[in-house]
Write an enzyme that holds these catalytic residues in place. Structure first.
Site, PDB file in Angstrom:
ATOM      1  N   ALA A 268       2.863  -3.777  11.993  1.00 40.76           N
ATOM      2  CA  ALA A 268       2.317  -5.385  12.503  1.00 40.76           C
ATOM      3  C   ALA A 268       1.245  -6.218  12.084  1.00 40.76           C
ATOM      4  O   ALA A 268       1.104  -6.637  11.893  1.00 40.76           O
ATOM      5  CB  ALA A 268       3.628  -5.464  13.599  1.00 40.76           C
ATOM      6  N   ASP A 269       0.276  -4.899  13.251  1.00 37.74           N
ATOM      7  CA  ASP A 269      -0.710  -5.535  13.258  1.00 37.74           C
ATOM      8  C   ASP A 269      -1.698  -5.407  12.202  1.00 37.74           C
ATOM      9  O   ASP A 269      -2.799  -6.427  12.629  1.00 37.74           O
ATOM     10  CB  ASP A 269      -1.524  -3.838  14.061  1.00 37.74           C
TER      11      ASP A 269
ATOM     12  N   HIS B 251      -2.417   0.138  16.270  1.00 35.02           N
ATOM     13  CA  HIS B 251      -1.096   0.553  15.191  1.00 35.02           C
ATOM     14  C   HIS B 251       0.090   0.251  16.264  1.00 35.02           C
ATOM     15  O   HIS B 251       1.379   1.242  15.766  1.00 35.02           O
ATOM     16  CB  HIS B 251      -1.653   1.639  15.018  1.00 35.02           C
TER      17      HIS B 251
ATOM     18  N   SER C  70      -5.708  -4.414   0.827  1.00 36.62           N
ATOM     19  CA  SER C  70      -5.717  -5.625   0.579  1.00 36.62           C
ATOM     20  C   SER C  70      -4.446  -6.877   1.234  1.00 36.62           C
ATOM     21  O   SER C  70      -3.414  -7.176  -0.147  1.00 36.62           O
ATOM     22  CB  SER C  70      -5.983  -6.121  -0.537  1.00 36.62           C
ATOM     23  N   GLU C  71      -4.349  -6.463   2.391  1.00 34.59           N
ATOM     24  CA  GLU C  71      -3.032  -7.343   3.085  1.00 34.59           C
ATOM     25  C   GLU C  71      -2.931  -8.845   2.824  1.00 34.59           C
ATOM     26  O   GLU C  71      -1.713  -9.576   2.337  1.00 34.59           O
ATOM     27  CB  GLU C  71      -2.631  -6.898   4.336  1.00 34.59           C
TER      28      GLU C  71
ATOM     29  N   GLU D  58       0.708  -1.141   0.006  1.00 30.69           N
ATOM     30  CA  GLU D  58      -0.147   0.776   0.031  1.00 30.69           C
ATOM     31  C   GLU D  58       1.263   1.256   0.409  1.00 30.69           C
ATOM     32  O   GLU D  58       1.806   1.426   0.411  1.00 30.69           O
ATOM     33  CB  GLU D  58      -0.754  -0.304   1.370  1.00 30.69           C
TER      34      GLU D  58
END
Ligand SMILES: Cc1ncc(C[n+]2csc(CCOP(=O)(O)OP(=O)(O)O)c2C)c(N)n1
Ligand SMILES: [Mg+2]
Length: 818
Positions: free
Chosen positions: A552-553, A595, A527-528, A497
């Site tokens: 990381a979250d 976050h 869209s991880e 992203e």
């Protein structure tokens, strides 16, 4: 660089209606006589043979699973067998017109698809090519047991080879495609264009787009097919894979010569059931899976429903849709209707559907129907068909028997380290292709490169601290390493992203937009799952990729792709496939509970991932260089706390040239005699501050930054602990389940006789991460470390602790779960 597509209020507020085109449903209406123009009689006989071979292959498995014997031959198969009896026509139709360069991915129920694709590839390869594949694949390990029984043509041999390898894989034999490490739900054979099948429902939905991306970026021929079930259309990653495949940029922003939209068909093997749940009328709101395409793009994904109970409409659809993809107008969605006559698995009593329903589909059975069609049209006689069926069934049964023979088809023995030996390839690959890497400009002339040239590569210069703007920092280290590999490996791409015009998350990629064409650096949708999944697909095809998750979250959104896909395929392929993925993941601060979490422990826990966490510019550049020279998946953790830190540990500064730091090697950052402090992540700096404070009380602390969580060389840690006899371990991850507990346990084992007392692990509190203003309550502070040493390791003369680091406090926190 500003966007080329300008958003204008007049346009977006203009009155309009969105119109949908019609979506064909069962439009195929050709008679077999009409079809004769497209097939030879031999071709139709091939289809027949394939249908029968698949039915026989799975009937044998069904008998083995339900009765413990097939045709009087007893066998106990402990593992799964998700059969597709009833779905053969859909599989054969899908594969018939595909070439070896067309790659399929599939699901847990893919025996039929694998066999169909293998048979189809065998017919398209020359004898010499087939022999070369059989002889070279795993040095002929699958071919060898067949040599004594080899009869007939290379194609006959290849068919046997293929059936034998498939059974061997299902039965966990050394002679399986992947030495039995994939098994029934994951079997594949890349030389015939059969890529990983996935036990995670919808798993291929986010991976296959990466394979299609590889074909576009590297200008490779062929298309990609993601065979996924109807129920998988409820899975988020499938939707993400579809939107990733349908991005406008492929046609609007990328170089036209690359070929346009991704060459991918999402082929829904629509059998109307999940296990017992019914998408139609119960678990979903679309009567036709094809309808999903209407919402995706103006082309509606060229969606269509086809009759998958007859191979000919499916072949027809695949021929037409392949043309759409070749013309760069992908992606495509096919809703291939079929029916699973067998249970979901052999233990399934089909209590969720009526006997009458199953019988009605049995009556319409595609194999019988196809036979009747051929006989009626007098293309072949019934006896010719029966003879062909008997011959192929006998070959399949013979291969079944050979595959269960422990002498010809052994399993690895007790104590085998086979699995361990394929977890990582530990290979070094300078580049995955020899062509010249594509750039938009000479990297040496890049503005960021020039800016870095003017920076000072240490944190202090001539005794004075270097101003932040002037100091070469962690982001610069990552940037330099990536640019280096971009200029060597033409297959290397990066996406995530905000990777492009934004300059990458936290400005790490600033300058890259100007240097690299779109197809080497692009923005992905939010869209991880698709970002991580596409990276997996791209790498499985043999391309190097750096994907990025902004925080990381967000790993939770890509959990399956990271834990079950990225981590697994090298080993499940028994080392036949590579996974050159660096997944950059940034760990936040100041942004609260969702976050600012350090989730190193999650990726450390999963076998198959290398995990590094550098926090100095020198380490960031050296470890990124190492990650990008390898072929294993590396989770590259970064800390937002230190992106702009200069180098304070390497006096000579960060070298301008290329160097690597071996993954797994800890680094002594401060020498000391009385205490070893082990750190991971930005807690290094907390530990340095604490060590300086402890020095005032006469305690000399050695600080060692692990830099890597997996793999990890304990030797330098043990050496230090043997010297000091005391250990404190600290990281920013919450204390419970922290990586450092594993390190602490192992160090205790290694150095028990040299330790003066038990190691102490300090982490963040077992809480949500609170607001920036409250973070000092949460993240380990230097005082916590000094207090912990004073209370639990060695009292410091004249020191008064200010926080509670005692054992009874540790017990209280554990008792309360906080
Ligand atoms: C992520 C995930 N959830 C649940 C399951 C358990 N499961 C295995 S198959 C299946 C049904 C899948 O249905 P569909 O996608 O239509 O494929 P089919 O089995 O019909 O071929 C389920 C729920 C799984 N393997 N993976
Ligand atoms: Mg289904």
């Amino acid at each position: 660089m500003p966007k080329s597509i300008v958003i204008e209020p007049e346009r977006v507020f203009a009155r309009e209606t969105i119109r949908f085109a019609e979506i064909p449903v069962n439009a195929y209406n050709r008679t077999i006589e009409e079809e004769l123009a497209s097939y030879t009689p031999a071709g139709l006989l091939d289809i027949w043979r394939d249908l029968c071979a698949i039915r026989e292959f799975e009937t044998i498995l069904n008998e083995v699973k339900t009765k413990g014997a097939a045709k009087g031959v007893a066998y106990n198969h402990a593992g799964p067998a998700h059969l597709s009896i009833g779905q053969e026509a859909a599989a054969v139709g899908m594969a018939f017109s595909l070439g070896p360069e067309d790659h399929i991915f599939g699901s847990h129920r893919s025996h039929g698809e694998i066999l169909a694709k293998g048979f189809s590839a065998i017919r398209k390869l020359s004898d010499a090519e087939l022999l070369e594949i059989m002889e070279s694949y795993r040095d002929g390990a699958i071919l060898k047991p067949l040599e004594s029984s080899a009869v007939g043509s290379a194609q006959d041999l290849a068919l046997r080879f293929f059936v034998y390898g498939a059974y061997g894989e299902i039965f966990a034999r050394e002679t399986g495609f992947n030495r039995g490490l994939g098994g029934s739900m994951h079997a594949f054979f890349a030389p015939f264009g059969i890529y990983p099948n996935n036990a995670i429902v919808g798993g291929s939905g986010s991976i296959a787009p990466g394979a299609a991306l590889f074909k576009r970026v590297n200008r490779k021929p062929g298309i990609v097919v993601a065979n996924i079930g109807d129920a998988s259309f409820g899975c988020g990653p499938v939707w993400e894979g579809i939107t990733f495949s349908a991005m406008d940029q492929y046609r609007k922003l990328w170089d036209e010569s690359l070929g346009g939209g991704l060459p991918i068909i999402f082929n829904c093997m629509n059998n109307f059931y999940g296990m017992g749940g019914q998408p139609l009328g119960e678990t979903m709101g679309v009567e036709f899976i094809a309808r999903v395409g209407a919402g995706v793009n103006p082309e509606q994904m060229h969606a269509e429903r086809v009759n998958g109970y007859d191979p000919l409409p499916v072949i027809d659809a695949f021929r037409r849709k392949k043309q759409v993809l070749i013309e760069g107008r992908g992606p495509v969605l096919l809703d291939t209707v079929t029916y699973r006559i067998s249970g979901h698995s052999p233990s399934d009593a089909s209590s969720y559907r009526s006997k009458e329903e199953i019988e009605s589909w049995q009556k319409a059975d595609s194999i019988q129907a196809f036979r009747a069609k051929l006989v009626e049209s007098r293309i072949v006689t019934g006896s010719e068909l029966d003879a062909a069926r008997a011959a192929v069934e006998s070959a399949v049964f013979e291969m079944f028997r050979l595959s269960i023979d422990l002498e010809a088809s052994p399993r690895v023995g007790p104590g085998s380290e086979l699995v361990g030996s394929v977890m990582f390839s530990n290979r070094r690959v300078e580049k995955f292709d020899d062509r010249a890497p594509e750039f938009l400009q000479d990297p040496a002339a890049n503005a960021r490169v020039e800016q870095i040239r003017g920076k000072i590569r240490t944190q202090s210069h001539e005794g004075k601290p270097v101003p932040k703007m002037k100091a070469y920092n962690v982001r610069d280290g990552i940037f330099e390493a990536m640019l280096h590999r971009f200029s060597i490996d033409p297959t290397m791409i990066a996406f995530g992203e905000e990777n492009r015009d934004w300059g990458g998350a936290f400005a790490v990629y600033r300058g890259l937009t100007e240097a690299l064409p779109y197809h080497r650096l692009f923005n992905a949708p939010i869209s991880e799952a698709a970002i991580a999944g596409a990276a997996v697909g791209y790498a499985l095809e043999g391309g190097r990729v750096v994907a990025e998750l902004m925080y990381a979250d967000f790993m939770g959104r890509a959990g399956d792709e990271i834990f079950n896909q990225l981590a697994k395929w090298q080993a499940m392929s028994a080392g036949t496939l590579v996974m050159p993925v660096v997944l950059r993941i940034s760990i936040g601060a100041k942004y609260g509970a969702q976050h600012s979490q350090d989730w190193t422990a999650l990726v450390h826990h999963i076998p198959g991932l290398k995990v590094v966490y550098p926090v100095t510019p020198y380490d960031a550049k050296g470890l990124m260089n190492a990650a990008l020279a390898g072929a294993d998946p590396v989770i590259f953790l970064e800390s937002q706390k230190v992106y702009d830190f200069g180098e304070m540990f390497v006096e000579s500064g960060v070298p301008e040239g290329y160097y690597e730091i071996e993954i797994g090697e800890p680094s002594v950052k401060r020498k000391g005699e009385d205490l070893t402090i082990v750190t991971l992540g930005p807690a290094l700096y907390t530990a340095i501050a604490a060590a300086e404070e402890m020095a005032r009380y006469g305690l000399s602390a050695e600080v060692i930054d692990l830099r890597s969580a997996t793999p990890l060389n304990y030797a330098p840690l043990a050496e230090s602990v043997r010297k000091t006899g005391k250990v404190l371990l600290v990281s920013d991850a919450v204390e419970r389940g922290s990586v450092l507990h594993t390190v602490s346990t192992n160090l205790t084992g290694l150095c028990f006789d040299d330790l003066d007392g038990p190691p102490v692990v300090i982490g963040s509190r077992n809480w949500i991460t609170p607001a920036a203003e409250l973070e000092s309550l949460f993240f380990p502070q230097p005082a916590w470390l000094v207090d912990a040493v004073h209370e639990r390791i060695r009292p410091l003369a004249g020191y008064t602790p200010s926080t509670r680091q005692t054992l009874d406090e540790m017990e209280r926190r554990a008792r309360e779960g906080v």
